[in-house]
Design a protein around this motif. Structure first.
Motif, mmCIF file in Angstrom:
data_model
loop_
_atom_site.group_PDB
_atom_site.id
_atom_site.type_symbol
_atom_site.label_atom_id
_atom_site.label_comp_id
_atom_site.label_asym_id
_atom_site.label_seq_id
_atom_site.Cartn_x
_atom_site.Cartn_y
_atom_site.Cartn_z
ATOM 1 N N ALA A 173 -25.419 -18.951 -8.443
ATOM 2 C CA ALA A 173 -25.548 -19.748 -7.215
ATOM 3 C C ALA A 173 -24.236 -20.445 -6.896
ATOM 4 N N ILE A 174 -23.591 -21.001 -7.919
ATOM 5 C CA ILE A 174 -22.316 -21.678 -7.680
ATOM 6 C C ILE A 174 -21.282 -20.676 -7.186
ATOM 7 N N SER A 175 -21.176 -19.511 -7.871
ATOM 8 C CA SER A 175 -20.135 -18.559 -7.462
ATOM 9 C C SER A 175 -20.344 -18.114 -6.030
ATOM 10 N N VAL B 206 -33.143 -24.175 -5.743
ATOM 11 C CA VAL B 206 -33.203 -24.549 -4.330
ATOM 12 C C VAL B 206 -32.926 -26.040 -4.154
ATOM 13 N N TYR B 207 -33.562 -26.857 -4.987
ATOM 14 C CA TYR B 207 -33.323 -28.297 -4.859
ATOM 15 C C TYR B 207 -31.906 -28.671 -5.280
ATOM 16 N N GLY C 98 -23.320 -16.990 4.614
ATOM 17 C CA GLY C 98 -23.654 -17.381 3.246
ATOM 18 C C GLY C 98 -23.933 -18.863 3.155
ATOM 19 N N LEU C 99 -23.049 -19.629 3.766
ATOM 20 C CA LEU C 99 -23.186 -21.083 3.699
ATOM 21 C C LEU C 99 -24.450 -21.549 4.418
ATOM 22 N N ALA C 100 -24.748 -20.868 5.543
ATOM 23 C CA ALA C 100 -25.942 -21.255 6.293
ATOM 24 C C ALA C 100 -27.192 -21.043 5.449
ATOM 25 N N LEU C 101 -27.209 -19.966 4.669
ATOM 26 C CA LEU C 101 -28.357 -19.707 3.806
ATOM 27 C C LEU C 101 -28.530 -20.843 2.787
ATOM 28 N N LEU D 89 -31.763 -27.852 3.053
ATOM 29 C CA LEU D 89 -32.443 -28.681 4.051
ATOM 30 C C LEU D 89 -33.959 -28.557 3.947
ATOM 31 N N PHE D 90 -34.421 -27.328 3.733
ATOM 32 C CA PHE D 90 -35.870 -27.107 3.791
ATOM 33 C C PHE D 90 -36.507 -26.975 2.409
#
Lengths: 537, 305
Positions: free
Chosen positions: B279-281, B100-101, B48-51, B57-58
């Motif tokens: 998104a936060i949860s 995303v940003y 999850g965190l990697a996503l 990052l991108f």
């Protein structure tokens, strides 16, 4: 009542733009013919909490909205902006315009039982309004003395004719305070400012800080039969969404200022049980603008200021940020004040290419990152809408290569940073234009209005001899036509010299329960006393 | 460098128990990756965190341009427009691009604040636990001063004084959350300072700071790692709360600021609040899973079957 001001008042009748549009009266107003019902409690909502309850001293809108219930002025305005009696029953002006004589009511007592006399008028005008009211000194600059030949006559003597004072005698602007309680004290720090004693329709009962202000019916009010309500409770609710909820659940019935989020207005309007009323703010006349700090470069260059004016799309701003509750301003005076408004003012259309060309000409070329200028911007701290407008400015100016850093502050810090420290590049806010430009507009442009520490004064720092000369002519000109010509000239100079970009005529509105009748629709109605209001079935 | 006492000392184990029998030790030394992969919670959390981190990052590659640009008509509902799949907000900004940003700011604030808090907490905790005595007394009192203040109120005060910006928010959060790390590390240091390998190091004449660095901290690190990952999550939540209260950095877009601006239109356009809230949860949940998972992975007594 046959004096020069009468024609003046007549010419101002046009001020009420709503006159034509008011044929479609809301249900409450249509019922106004019915006999008023007495009794009951009205719960009103206020935000933000005022600092004091005497409008003659604390001029913030919520303070005025409470204070007008407790105090009276010498006169009131009707819906056509004509004068009608309040504490004064009649008045006359001398032929040369320098002496105004008021005849006062003889049956008025203060809430503590002391009789009201002309001495109170003299004290209030000379010691309070002229000395400590933030606008009073400018408006009453020519007032030299107030004679009190008897307890019910006040004679105002001016060094020059001052037609502007007729726009300021109402109880929301120039209140009459009790001399016997204020004399010998510093009016600004008198503890009575938090538990006021007035002559008004309602008597102050209690103020639980952060929660509510309670007023009760004044049984001895001079306007017999009024007020109709037994009690008015002003609740303080900070969150706009909660204010809307309070209104919709019936917990509150009247919200005079900034009632609900702008996005909720359409929904409230559609409700049968609620009324959204935009009349009643032609007097305060809120005007929204974008100031440059002329003490800082590159704003000394007129081309830079013009570029900014061309880069801001006022129509889009009105439609998106203000949900259509505003219209683009053509100058510093609102277009509905037709007796003053100049129609052929220079305008700055929305034109990105022109704006970029102007900045190029001013020597501000784009860097490799597309940025030609980095500045900051402080939006008004009076609500979320103005912060959102700041976000709009940031994006709009980015299109012409200006990188804007927004700085948001809470209200006291905002006032300190903008009006005391002048620590900003650009700033946006609204000021009341008021029924006469000499009260509300000149303070943005007059060099004498650069007053460190005074909110809503000249923050841009414009000090232009040509503008100053016109403003000073307006202050002293007794001839209405000549004065209006000068007022039009002031608007032209404001647009040409552009110390700030005039953006929008804001539309303020009140929201209230359809059960209420007798709502005051006069130009200051939004701030006016609730003495005419009653709760219907 | 000449021969040093520590070079002949059996290195105090970062991932080994001093008196463990040999075979077990060999398994455990190589087992972090193994155990990690076997822990479902740790794995789910890190995916999850990697996503989220990937999105952050991108962001510039996925959606070139400015997330604050007003690109379309305001109030487009999610899933009604192919061009703006998650709709637009009240100023016509694309919500998907914003989300995303915003991951950037939210993650950056979370990591920086947690990093700073861990650094402060480790220094205070190790010193007070290792030295004890008056050092411990003084440092613990200081820690308690910070601990007795309600954290959110304290952050609000710090941010309001320093004017809202990313750095003041990071500082505010770090200043209020380091005491919990300090107490953790102090407890570990207290336990370890009388351990045999530490006593041995002391006997051999090793300096205090070297002992702390090479013996105490490596052995106290696992609870800190777990606490750190939870701290990141709570820092993201605190940043959201600050932005909600209007104390976020107005020049950047974060999930909290999206919720804050969407709050006004909650009655008419709830999606503006719900999407960044989601998104936060999800991010906070991923971080918590990772933290719990790490706790299991780093604790040899928990079996991961």
């Amino acid at each position: 009542m046959t004096s020069p001001f009468e024609t003046l008042a007549l010419s101002r009748r046009t001020l009420l733009v709503g006159a034509g549009a008011s044929l479609l009266l809301p249900a409450a107003a249509r019922r106004a013919g019915a006999a008023p019902a007495t009794g009951g409690t009205l719960v009103a909502v206020l935000d933000p909490e005022p600092a004091g309850l005497v409008a003659g001293l604390t001029i913030s809108a919520p303070a005025v909205a409470v204070s007008a219930n407790i105090f009276d002025g010498l006169v009131e305005y009707d819906e056509g902006f004509k004068l009608k009696p309040s504490l004064a029953t009649s008045w006359e002006t001398s032929a040369d315009g320098t002496v105004i004589t008021f005849r006062l009511r003889n049956d008025v007592t203060w809430h503590d039982g002391t009789p009201f006399t002309s001495a109170d008028v003299a004290y209030s005008l000379l010691e309070v309004t002229k000395k400590v009211h933030p606008r009073g000194n400018a408006v009453f600059a020519n007032l030299t003395a107030v004679d009190t030949p008897d307890p019910h006559t006040a004679v105002l003597r001016f060094s020059r004719p001052s037609p502007v004072v007729w726009a300021a005698f109402n109880g929301t602007e120039t209140q009459i305070l009790p001399k016997h309680l204020y004399e010998g004290t510093n009016p600004l720090t008198n503890p009575l400012n938090g538990k006021p004693i007035g002559t008004g329709a309602f008597v102050f009962k209690e103020w639980v800080k952060g929660e509510r202000i309670v007023l009760e019916r004044n049984p001895n009010y001079w306007d017999k039969g009024r007020p109709y309500l037994d009690r008015v409770v002003f609740r303080i609710i900070r969150d706009p969404a909660s204010r809307a909820a309070a209104l919709e659940t019936g917990e509150a019935q009247y919200i005079p200022l900034n009632p609900v989020p702008l996005s909720d207005v359409a929904r409230i309007k559609a409700s049968k049980d609620l009324v959204v009323e935009t009349r009643g703010f032609e007097g305060p006349a809120p005007m929204y603008f974008f100031d440059f700090n002329l003490r800082r470069e590159p704003f000394g260059d007129i081309r830079v200021r013009q570029a900014f004016a061309h880069a801001l799309n006022r129509k889009a701003l009105a439609e998106t940020v203000f949900y259509g509750l505003a219209k683009p301003a053509e100058g510093p005076v609102p277009s509905y004040q037709t007796q003053f408004f100049a129609t052929d003012l220079p305008q700055y259309d929305y034109n990105i290419a022109k704006a970029e060309a102007l900045l190029d000409a001013a020597g501000l070329k784009k860097g490799s990152d597309g940025v030609r200028l980095r500045i900051d911007h402080i939006p008004s701290a009076y609500g979320e809408d103005y912060r959102r407008a700041g976000e709009y400015f940031k994006q709009a100016l980015k299109r012409i290569g200006v990188d804007v850093t927004l700085r948001n502050y809470d209200l006291p810090t905002y006032i300190k940073v903008v009006f005391t420290e002048y620590d900003f590049d650009t700033h946006s806010a609204w000021y009341s234009a008021y029924p006469d430009p000499q009260i509300g507009v000149q303070r943005r442009y007059w060099s004498q209005a650069i007053k460190k520490g005074t909110p809503s004064s000249n923050a841009s720092g414009i000090a232009d001899p040509e503008i100053d000369a016109v403003i000073e002519r307006i202050q002293t000109e007794g001839n209405v036509e000549k004065r209006n010509a000068d007022i039009r000239e002031l608007q032209r100079l404001a647009q040409v010299k552009l110390p700030s970009v005039n953006l929008l005529e804001l539309t303020f509105y009140r929201a209230y329960s359809a059960k209420l009748s007798g709502i005051d629709l006069a130009p200051f109605g939004g701030y006016q006393s609730l003495k005419t209001v009653w709760v219907g079935a | 460098m000449s021969l040093d006492a520590t070079d002949i000392l059996p290195r105090a184990p970062a991932a080994s128990a001093p008196a463990a029998p040999k075979p077990r030790r060999a398994v455990r030394a190589s087992s972090f990756g193994y155990r990690f992969l076997r822990s479902r919670t740790a794995l789910a959390g890190s995916i999850g965190l990697a996503l989220v981190a990937g999105a952050a990052l991108f962001a510039g590659q996925i959606f070139p341009g400015d997330p604050l640009d007003m690109v379309a008509r305001p109030f487009i509902w999610p899933f009604t427009s192919a061009e703006y799949p998650l709709g637009t907000d009240m100023l016509g900004r694309d919500i998907l691009v914003g989300l995303v940003y915003a991951a950037r700011v939210s993650l950056a604030v979370g990591l920086a604040a947690a990093g700073l808090a861990v650094a402060l907490g480790v220094v205070f905790g190790a010193l007070s636990g290792y030295f004890g005595g008056w050092v411990d007394q003084v440092l613990t009192r200081i820690t308690e001063v910070f601990q007795t203040m309600p954290p959110l109120v304290f952050v609000v005060v710090v941010v309001a004084i320093l004017t809202p910006s990313v750095s003041s928010i990071v500082l505010g959060i770090a200043v209020t959350s380091w005491p919990q790390v300090a107490r953790l590390v102090r407890a570990e240091a207290l336990r370890l300072r009388d351990a045999e390998f530490v006593q041995a190091a002391r006997v051999m004449g090793m300096g205090h700071f070297r002992i702390i660095l090479t013996h105490i901290l490596p052995n106290a690190i696992s609870p800190v790692v777990v606490a750190g990952s939870i701290l990141v999550a709570s820092a993201i939540l605190t940043e959201a709360a600050l932005s909600f209260l209007g104390l976020g950095d107005p020049n950047l877009i974060s999930w909290g600021s999206m919720i804050g601006s969407g709050r006004e239109v909650l009655r008419t356009a709830w999606y503006m609040t719900a999407l960044p809230g989601l998104a936060i949860s999800l991010t906070v949940m991923a971080l918590n899973l990772l933290g719990n998972g790490l706790n299991d992975v780093l604790n040899p007594r928990v079996s991961l079957t």
